[in-house]
Scaffold this motif. Sequence first.
Motif, PDB file in Angstrom:
ATOM      1  N   VAL A   1      41.066  42.261 -44.745  1.00 30.30           N
ATOM      2  CA  VAL A   1      39.778  41.790 -45.274  1.00 30.30           C
ATOM      3  C   VAL A   1      39.926  41.323 -46.721  1.00 30.30           C
ATOM      4  CG1 VAL A   1      37.423  42.496 -45.845  1.00 30.30           C
ATOM      5  CG2 VAL A   1      38.454  43.234 -43.697  1.00 30.30           C
ATOM      6  N   LEU A   2      40.668  42.079 -47.513  1.00 35.00           N
ATOM      7  CA  LEU A   2      40.856  41.709 -48.920  1.00 35.00           C
ATOM      8  C   LEU A   2      41.593  40.381 -49.050  1.00 35.00           C
ATOM      9  CD1 LEU A   2      41.776  45.179 -50.485  1.00 35.00           C
ATOM     10  CD2 LEU A   2      39.599  43.949 -50.633  1.00 35.00           C
ATOM     11  N   LYS A   3      42.502  40.100 -48.123  1.00 34.05           N
ATOM     12  CA  LYS A   3      43.231  38.833 -48.151  1.00 34.05           C
ATOM     13  C   LYS A   3      42.284  37.664 -47.879  1.00 34.05           C
ATOM     14  CE  LYS A   3      47.147  36.693 -48.695  1.00 34.05           C
ATOM     15  NZ  LYS A   3      47.862  36.741 -49.995  1.00 34.05           N
ATOM     16  N   LEU A   4      41.383  37.840 -46.936  1.00 31.56           N
ATOM     17  CA  LEU A   4      40.405  36.791 -46.644  1.00 31.56           C
ATOM     18  C   LEU A   4      39.480  36.557 -47.840  1.00 31.56           C
ATOM     19  CD1 LEU A   4      39.462  37.658 -42.948  1.00 31.56           C
ATOM     20  CD2 LEU A   4      40.694  35.632 -43.748  1.00 31.56           C
ATOM     21  N   ILE A   5      39.047  37.644 -48.463  1.00 31.71           N
ATOM     22  CA  ILE A   5      38.174  37.518 -49.643  1.00 31.71           C
ATOM     23  C   ILE A   5      38.925  36.822 -50.785  1.00 31.71           C
ATOM     24  CG2 ILE A   5      36.906  38.811 -51.390  1.00 31.71           C
ATOM     25  CD1 ILE A   5      36.258  40.898 -49.278  1.00 31.71           C
ATOM     26  N   GLU A   6      40.213  37.094 -50.878  1.00 36.12           N
ATOM     27  CA  GLU A   6      41.033  36.432 -51.911  1.00 36.12           C
ATOM     28  C   GLU A   6      41.053  34.921 -51.715  1.00 36.12           C
ATOM     29  OE1 GLU A   6      45.738  36.202 -53.246  1.00 36.12           O
ATOM     30  OE2 GLU A   6      45.008  37.966 -52.157  1.00 36.12           O
ATOM     31  N   HIS A   7      41.170  34.488 -50.456  1.00 34.08           N
ATOM     32  CA  HIS A   7      41.150  33.046 -50.180  1.00 34.08           C
ATOM     33  C   HIS A   7      39.794  32.446 -50.543  1.00 34.08           C
ATOM     34  CE1 HIS A   7      45.047  33.300 -48.491  1.00 34.08           C
ATOM     35  NE2 HIS A   7      44.700  33.869 -47.339  1.00 34.08           N
ATOM     36  N   VAL A   8      38.725  33.201 -50.301  1.00 32.22           N
ATOM     37  CA  VAL A   8      37.383  32.725 -50.656  1.00 32.22           C
ATOM     38  C   VAL A   8      37.261  32.558 -52.167  1.00 32.22           C
ATOM     39  CG1 VAL A   8      34.935  33.317 -50.640  1.00 32.22           C
ATOM     40  CG2 VAL A   8      36.317  33.713 -48.607  1.00 32.22           C
TER      41      VAL A   8
ATOM     42  N   VAL B   1      34.652  25.189 -54.434  1.00 31.61           N
ATOM     43  CA  VAL B   1      34.320  25.121 -53.013  1.00 31.61           C
ATOM     44  C   VAL B   1      33.578  26.398 -52.659  1.00 31.61           C
ATOM     45  CG1 VAL B   1      35.199  24.948 -50.666  1.00 31.61           C
ATOM     46  CG2 VAL B   1      36.345  23.722 -52.522  1.00 31.61           C
ATOM     47  N   GLU B   2      32.286  26.299 -52.498  1.00 29.61           N
ATOM     48  CA  GLU B   2      31.448  27.464 -52.235  1.00 29.61           C
ATOM     49  C   GLU B   2      31.288  27.680 -50.725  1.00 29.61           C
ATOM     50  OE1 GLU B   2      30.178  29.645 -54.286  1.00 29.61           O
ATOM     51  OE2 GLU B   2      30.824  28.676 -56.161  1.00 29.61           O
ATOM     52  N   ILE B   3      31.555  28.910 -50.281  1.00 30.08           N
ATOM     53  CA  ILE B   3      31.344  29.287 -48.882  1.00 30.08           C
ATOM     54  C   ILE B   3      30.294  30.401 -48.874  1.00 30.08           C
ATOM     55  CG2 ILE B   3      32.393  30.207 -46.779  1.00 30.08           C
ATOM     56  CD1 ILE B   3      35.042  29.093 -47.658  1.00 30.08           C
ATOM     57  N   PRO B   4      29.203  30.232 -48.148  1.00 29.45           N
ATOM     58  CA  PRO B   4      28.151  31.252 -48.125  1.00 29.45           C
ATOM     59  C   PRO B   4      28.702  32.591 -47.632  1.00 29.45           C
ATOM     60  CG  PRO B   4      27.401  29.216 -47.119  1.00 29.45           C
ATOM     61  CD  PRO B   4      28.869  29.069 -47.344  1.00 29.45           C
ATOM     62  N   ASP B   5      28.180  33.684 -48.179  1.00 32.24           N
ATOM     63  CA  ASP B   5      28.650  35.025 -47.796  1.00 32.24           C
ATOM     64  C   ASP B   5      28.457  35.291 -46.302  1.00 32.24           C
ATOM     65  OD1 ASP B   5      29.437  35.471 -50.342  1.00 32.24           O
ATOM     66  OD2 ASP B   5      27.825  36.857 -50.866  1.00 32.24           O
ATOM     67  N   GLU B   6      27.392  34.804 -45.738  1.00 36.32           N
ATOM     68  CA  GLU B   6      27.150  35.018 -44.306  1.00 36.32           C
ATOM     69  C   GLU B   6      28.252  34.375 -43.464  1.00 36.32           C
ATOM     70  OE1 GLU B   6      23.289  33.747 -43.194  1.00 36.32           O
ATOM     71  OE2 GLU B   6      22.245  35.344 -44.289  1.00 36.32           O
ATOM     72  N   LEU B   7      28.692  33.190 -43.878  1.00 36.45           N
ATOM     73  CA  LEU B   7      29.782  32.525 -43.157  1.00 36.45           C
ATOM     74  C   LEU B   7      31.087  33.304 -43.336  1.00 36.45           C
ATOM     75  CD1 LEU B   7      30.869  30.209 -41.483  1.00 36.45           C
ATOM     76  CD2 LEU B   7      31.125  28.873 -43.589  1.00 36.45           C
ATOM     77  N   VAL B   8      31.304  33.825 -44.527  1.00 36.54           N
ATOM     78  CA  VAL B   8      32.503  34.629 -44.777  1.00 36.54           C
ATOM     79  C   VAL B   8      32.494  35.885 -43.907  1.00 36.54           C
ATOM     80  CG1 VAL B   8      33.807  35.947 -46.488  1.00 36.54           C
ATOM     81  CG2 VAL B   8      32.717  33.785 -47.139  1.00 36.54           C
TER      82      VAL B   8
ATOM     83  N   LEU C   1      30.014  41.465 -49.248  1.00 36.58           N
ATOM     84  CA  LEU C   1      31.396  41.489 -48.750  1.00 36.58           C
ATOM     85  C   LEU C   1      32.041  42.846 -49.034  1.00 36.58           C
ATOM     86  CD1 LEU C   1      32.650  37.937 -49.810  1.00 36.58           C
ATOM     87  CD2 LEU C   1      31.875  38.690 -47.556  1.00 36.58           C
ATOM     88  N   ASP C   2      31.719  43.413 -50.180  1.00 34.47           N
ATOM     89  CA  ASP C   2      32.271  44.723 -50.524  1.00 34.47           C
ATOM     90  C   ASP C   2      31.749  45.799 -49.567  1.00 34.47           C
ATOM     91  OD1 ASP C   2      33.773  46.510 -52.359  1.00 34.47           O
ATOM     92  OD2 ASP C   2      31.781  47.320 -52.760  1.00 34.47           O
ATOM     93  N   GLU C   3      30.482  45.726 -49.219  1.00 40.17           N
ATOM     94  CA  GLU C   3      29.883  46.695 -48.289  1.00 40.17           C
ATOM     95  C   GLU C   3      30.476  46.539 -46.889  1.00 40.17           C
ATOM     96  OE1 GLU C   3      25.426  47.310 -50.218  1.00 40.17           O
ATOM     97  OE2 GLU C   3      25.800  45.680 -48.786  1.00 40.17           O
ATOM     98  N   LEU C   4      30.688  45.313 -46.467  1.00 36.46           N
ATOM     99  CA  LEU C   4      31.315  45.081 -45.159  1.00 36.46           C
ATOM    100  C   LEU C   4      32.732  45.656 -45.139  1.00 36.46           C
ATOM    101  CD1 LEU C   4      31.308  43.790 -42.342  1.00 36.46           C
ATOM    102  CD2 LEU C   4      32.186  41.694 -43.413  1.00 36.46           C
ATOM    103  N   HIS C   5      33.447  45.464 -46.229  1.00 41.48           N
ATOM    104  CA  HIS C   5      34.802  46.004 -46.335  1.00 41.48           C
ATOM    105  C   HIS C   5      34.800  47.518 -46.160  1.00 41.48           C
ATOM    106  CE1 HIS C   5      38.190  47.508 -48.999  1.00 41.48           C
ATOM    107  NE2 HIS C   5      38.810  46.945 -47.982  1.00 41.48           N
ATOM    108  N   LYS C   6      33.890  48.213 -46.831  1.00 35.84           N
ATOM    109  CA  LYS C   6      33.801  49.667 -46.726  1.00 35.84           C
ATOM    110  C   LYS C   6      33.401  50.098 -45.319  1.00 35.84           C
ATOM    111  CE  LYS C   6      32.665  50.406 -51.604  1.00 35.84           C
ATOM    112  NZ  LYS C   6      31.640  50.885 -52.563  1.00 35.84           N
TER     113      LYS C   6
END
Length: 203
Positions: free
Chosen positions: A37-44, A52-59, A89-94
């Motif tokens: 998950v952290l790797k995906l967030i890093e790419h974001v 390049v903005e990606i909405p959190d819901e899409l992430v 995203l942090d809450e989803l990670h936890k």
Amino acid sequence: MKLVNMFSRAPRVIQYEAASAFFDLNIKEGQKVSPHVLKLIEHVETLKSHKVEIPDELVIDRILHSLSKIKAYVQFRVNFNMQDKKVSLDELHKMLVQAERDMGLSVSTTKDVLNVNQKSKGTFKKSGKKGKKRTPNRNSAKTYEASTSKPKYSAPSGDKCHYCCGVGHWKRNCSKYLGDIKAGKVTPVGPPPSKDKGKEKQV
């Protein structure tokens, strides 16, 4: 300066690689969810740095989809979507890290090894044959009694027993002597009588 520009990576290349990794990266069997998950967030974050903005819901949808190869996370995704709950995203990670612990996925390798060992043991028990039970050793008194209970030769009528002083039998054939051995009052001396034919010497 020309060499620096030649070998430096263009922003457009970095953006493309980050986007490709974000949409292609999927978790592997046995991999822990947190680094994934952290790797995906890093790419974001890399894409954001290149405007390049990606909405959190899409992430969040992309993260959940990247876990679809692991069956245990499919139910998590269903429950998450049913709740229709907005999280960061942090809450989803936890939440995913906690779900991994609850489902025991973090020790999947250990469980697989145990399952293999249990299956191999079960197969061995089914295919194996039970061994014969060993017959316990008899004590010396019973062995001596069995060998002398039915003597093949009797003493001459004039011979005297050295145990009960009776006439007509030897000590080895004496009923009193054999009875005392059986009762444990007397310990037999010498080996059992010989099976050779012919007249034997008196004990």
